[in-house]
Write a protein that holds these residues in place. Sequence first.
Motif, mmCIF file in Angstrom:
data_model
loop_
_atom_site.group_PDB
_atom_site.id
_atom_site.type_symbol
_atom_site.label_atom_id
_atom_site.label_comp_id
_atom_site.label_asym_id
_atom_site.label_seq_id
_atom_site.Cartn_x
_atom_site.Cartn_y
_atom_site.Cartn_z
ATOM 1 N N GLU A 1 0.832 -1.195 0.000
ATOM 2 C CA GLU A 1 0.000 0.000 0.000
ATOM 3 C C GLU A 1 0.869 1.248 0.000
ATOM 4 O O GLU A 1 1.943 1.268 0.607
ATOM 5 N N ALA A 2 0.387 2.276 -0.683
ATOM 6 C CA ALA A 2 1.035 3.588 -0.706
ATOM 7 C C ALA A 2 -0.040 4.631 -0.948
ATOM 8 O O ALA A 2 -1.116 4.321 -1.475
ATOM 9 N N GLU A 3 0.247 5.852 -0.577
ATOM 10 C CA GLU A 3 -0.721 6.943 -0.733
ATOM 11 C C GLU A 3 -0.911 7.348 -2.193
ATOM 12 O O GLU A 3 -2.020 7.661 -2.621
ATOM 13 N N THR A 4 0.193 7.351 -2.956
ATOM 14 C CA THR A 4 0.155 7.821 -4.340
ATOM 15 C C THR A 4 1.037 6.926 -5.212
ATOM 16 O O THR A 4 1.916 6.219 -4.690
ATOM 17 N N PRO A 5 0.857 6.979 -6.530
ATOM 18 C CA PRO A 5 1.767 6.237 -7.411
ATOM 19 C C PRO A 5 3.226 6.686 -7.253
ATOM 20 O O PRO A 5 4.134 5.857 -7.330
ATOM 21 N N GLU A 6 3.442 7.967 -6.998
ATOM 22 C CA GLU A 6 4.805 8.466 -6.809
ATOM 23 C C GLU A 6 5.440 7.849 -5.560
ATOM 24 O O GLU A 6 6.603 7.446 -5.571
ATOM 25 N N GLN A 7 4.669 7.773 -4.481
ATOM 26 C CA GLN A 7 5.181 7.160 -3.257
ATOM 27 C C GLN A 7 5.438 5.668 -3.490
ATOM 28 O O GLN A 7 6.420 5.122 -2.992
ATOM 29 N N ALA A 8 4.589 5.025 -4.262
ATOM 30 C CA ALA A 8 4.781 3.609 -4.584
ATOM 31 C C ALA A 8 6.112 3.409 -5.303
ATOM 32 O O ALA A 8 6.874 2.487 -4.988
ATOM 33 N N ARG A 9 6.419 4.278 -6.285
ATOM 34 C CA ARG A 9 7.699 4.183 -7.000
ATOM 35 C C ARG A 9 8.878 4.378 -6.050
ATOM 36 O O ARG A 9 9.882 3.671 -6.139
ATOM 37 N N GLU A 10 8.752 5.325 -5.136
ATOM 38 C CA GLU A 10 9.826 5.564 -4.152
ATOM 39 C C GLU A 10 10.042 4.341 -3.264
ATOM 40 O O GLU A 10 11.186 3.961 -2.985
ATOM 41 N N ILE A 11 8.957 3.727 -2.826
ATOM 42 C CA ILE A 11 9.045 2.543 -1.967
ATOM 43 C C ILE A 11 9.767 1.412 -2.694
ATOM 44 O O ILE A 11 10.690 0.786 -2.156
ATOM 45 N N VAL A 12 9.361 1.144 -3.926
ATOM 46 C CA VAL A 12 9.964 0.034 -4.672
ATOM 47 C C VAL A 12 11.421 0.333 -5.006
ATOM 48 O O VAL A 12 12.286 -0.534 -4.874
ATOM 49 N N ASP A 13 11.707 1.566 -5.407
ATOM 50 C CA ASP A 13 13.091 1.919 -5.724
ATOM 51 C C ASP A 13 13.992 1.771 -4.494
ATOM 52 O O ASP A 13 15.096 1.225 -4.585
ATOM 53 N N THR A 14 13.521 2.202 -3.349
ATOM 54 C CA THR A 14 14.290 2.053 -2.111
ATOM 55 C C THR A 14 14.504 0.585 -1.773
ATOM 56 O O THR A 14 15.609 0.178 -1.398
ATOM 57 N N ALA A 15 13.452 -0.222 -1.915
ATOM 58 C CA ALA A 15 13.572 -1.658 -1.645
ATOM 59 C C ALA A 15 14.612 -2.299 -2.565
ATOM 60 O O ALA A 15 15.423 -3.124 -2.124
ATOM 61 N N CYS A 16 14.611 -1.910 -3.818
ATOM 62 C CA CYS A 16 15.580 -2.455 -4.774
ATOM 63 C C CYS A 16 16.998 -2.042 -4.412
ATOM 64 O O CYS A 16 17.908 -2.882 -4.376
ATOM 65 N N GLN A 17 17.195 -0.763 -4.151
ATOM 66 C CA GLN A 17 18.537 -0.252 -3.867
ATOM 67 C C GLN A 17 19.117 -0.788 -2.562
ATOM 68 O O GLN A 17 20.319 -1.020 -2.464
ATOM 69 N N LYS A 18 18.262 -0.989 -1.564
ATOM 70 C CA LYS A 18 18.771 -1.341 -0.241
ATOM 71 C C LYS A 18 18.656 -2.814 0.111
ATOM 72 O O LYS A 18 19.304 -3.262 1.057
ATOM 73 N N LEU A 19 17.839 -3.593 -0.647
ATOM 74 C CA LEU A 19 17.633 -4.982 -0.254
ATOM 75 C C LEU A 19 17.570 -5.957 -1.426
ATOM 76 O O LEU A 19 18.244 -6.978 -1.420
ATOM 77 N N LEU A 20 16.768 -5.663 -2.409
ATOM 78 C CA LEU A 20 16.478 -6.653 -3.446
ATOM 79 C C LEU A 20 17.601 -6.843 -4.457
ATOM 80 O O LEU A 20 17.746 -7.930 -5.015
#
Length: 89
Positions: free
Chosen positions: A49-68
């Motif tokens: 879940e995220a508030e906006t599509p922009e926040q969703a992109r930020e969440i996924v990008d952070t997950a990729c850079q820091k974990l995935l």
Amino acid sequence: MKFVAEVNVMPKKELLDPQGKAVKLGLKHLHIEGVKDVRIGKHIVLTFEAETPEQAREIVDTACQKLLANVIMEDYSFEIKELQEALKK
């Protein structure tokens, strides 16, 4: 809003991919000819879940850079859809 992200993580093209080389050799042993290259990566699906599509992109990008993904050795790409849109397919 609920989202689904499909993330692809692949070894950087300039790095050796031992798994890909092993699969390519296995295909040759099966007499499957004409395969020029094989690269093995990861496909990850996140539902969140995220508030906006922009926040969703930020969440996924952070997950990729820091974990995935190991960004030193791997490249990543992702596609995000709203959950309702993803369920229609």
